[in-house]
Enzyme design. Structure first.
Site, PDB file in Angstrom:
ATOM      1  N   TYR A  47      21.082  66.453  43.476  1.00 53.40           N
ATOM      2  CA  TYR A  47      20.725  65.123  42.953  1.00 53.40           C
ATOM      3  C   TYR A  47      21.106  64.043  43.962  1.00 53.40           C
ATOM      4  CZ  TYR A  47      21.384  61.029  39.833  1.00 53.40           C
ATOM      5  OH  TYR A  47      21.369  59.793  39.253  1.00 53.40           O
TER       6      TYR A  47
ATOM      7  N   ILE B  25       6.911  62.667  31.921  1.00 57.77           N
ATOM      8  CA  ILE B  25       6.355  64.008  31.708  1.00 57.77           C
ATOM      9  C   ILE B  25       6.507  64.398  30.235  1.00 57.77           C
ATOM     10  CG2 ILE B  25       8.466  65.308  32.238  1.00 57.77           C
ATOM     11  CD1 ILE B  25       6.573  67.176  33.953  1.00 57.77           C
TER      12      ILE B  25
HETATM   13  N1  SER Z   1      24.886  59.529  35.571  1.00 56.50           N
HETATM   14  C1  SER Z   1      24.475  60.275  36.726  1.00 56.50           C
HETATM   15  C2  SER Z   1      24.870  61.688  36.611  1.00 56.50           C
HETATM   16  O1  SER Z   1      25.883  61.955  36.024  1.00 56.50           O
HETATM   17  C3  SER Z   1      25.075  59.695  37.967  1.00 56.50           C
HETATM   18  O2  SER Z   1      24.115  58.938  38.595  1.00 56.50           O
HETATM   19  O3  SER Z   1      24.221  62.528  37.144  1.00 56.50           O
END
Ligand code: SER
Length: 322
Positions: free
Chosen positions: A140, A32
């Site tokens: 996440y 993007i």
């Molecule tokens: N490096 C990533 C994070 O800190 C972990 O997958 O979100």
């Protein structure tokens, strides 16, 4: 082979593109964000503007450039994700669904997906194996679990060849942006830049980490492995698991006079405390021959001169970070 990398402007993408081109592939980048500058990305690499929340656009691009394999990296990382869970859901979960669906309908045969230690929650027996209960504490992590499961579904339902690694925190001479594991990289970056860094975690914080060259090699090797050798779709990969204090000592050994202090940020510390200390990557080692090349000392020895050169060449690019 012709390959597309999504999220190619992020922490992993440019290193992965360079590695795949070195292995003889024709690689297209998409993001993007605008095309990176010529010193960061060779002018001959095709670059496509792509918002992964727009499924039709992904499909149109895949039909236009006719790639066989996609490395799907586009995602918002954990710390930034907690600031905007809705956008994180749209980009990570919606984006992965859109990508898989576009691959299925346009005839892409293989997708390599980047999952993460953030799929795990607290309380698991260490080192943590592949097949354990997944109770992520961040949006996440939730979206990465969903991405793993969706990929598995597309493989069973439609025969799409889906493979994924669960990455530890990745460290390289680049700005990561929004990750919770970023304290490790910032020790090197700010250590070189200003001689000091105030880490947002406790010194006893211990999570799995990996040096980027090992990370991109793992993606490329899993992407190239024979399907018949793979007993699962998603693999832990591991390298080393130092405490934050041990990383600080390693940086201090390499950069004279550097001063690293610790002032934990409650939100990011809670995320770090919910992640495993160490991963068991036996399945990756057995199935496709995964083996890390770098431990903490070897990484520090290679990374410090690289960070010095980068900061010298681009002082403004590294002047600030989250
Ligand atoms: N490096 C990533 C994070 O800190 C972990 O997958 O979100």
């Amino acid at each position: 082979m012709r390959i597309l990398v999504t999220g190619a402007g992020g922490q992993v993408g440019l290193d992965l593109i360079a590695y795949l081109r070195g292995a003889g592939h024709e690689v297209h980048g998409s993001d993007i964000s605008p095309r990176p500058s010529a010193d960061a990305l060779d002018a001959s690499v095709p670059w496509h503007h792509l918002d992964v929340t727009k499924g039709e656009r992904i499909e149109a691009l895949l039909r236009e450039i006719e790639v066989e394999q996609v490395f799907h990296l586009a995602a918002i990382l954990s710390a930034r994700g907690e600031k905007n869970p809705g956008l994180t859901y749209a980009v990570n979960q919606g984006g992965t669904y859109n990508l898989l669906e576009a691959c299925r309908s346009s005839g892409v045969t293989r997708v390599v997906f980047t999952s993460t230690i953030a799929v795990y929650g607290p309380g698991l027996a260490e080192p943590v194996g592949d097949a354990v209960s997944l109770q992520p504490q961040t949006m996440y992590g939730v979206t990465k679990v969903a991405g793993e499961l969706l990929g598995d579904y597309y493989q069973r339902r439609y025969g799409l060849d889906f493979r994924a690694v669960r990455f530890p925190g990745l460290i390289s001479a680049s700005l990561p942006g929004g990750g919770t594991s970023d304290y490790a990289l910032f020790m090197y970056l700010d250590g070189v830049r200003t001689g000091a860094y105030e880490a947002f975690c406790r010194p006893d914080t211990r999570i799995p980490l990996m040096y980027m060259p090992d990370g991109v090699r793992a993606l490329a090797e899993l992407g190239a492995a024979d399907r018949s050798s793979l007993s699962r779709t998603v693999y832990n990969i591991a390298a080393f698991s130092p405490t934050a204090a041990e990383i600080a000592r390693s940086v201090a050994d390499a950069i004279e006079g550097v001063e690293i202090t610790f002032v934990p940020d409650p939100m990011r510390q809670a995320i770090l405390d919910s992640w495993p200390n160490a991963l068991d990557d036996t399945n990756a080692r057995n199935d496709w021959g995964w083996k890390p090349a770098f431990d903490l000392a070897a990484m520090t020895a290679e990374l410090v001169p690289q960070v010095r050169a980068l900061v010298k060449a681009n002082p403004e690019r590294f002047a600030s970070h989250e």
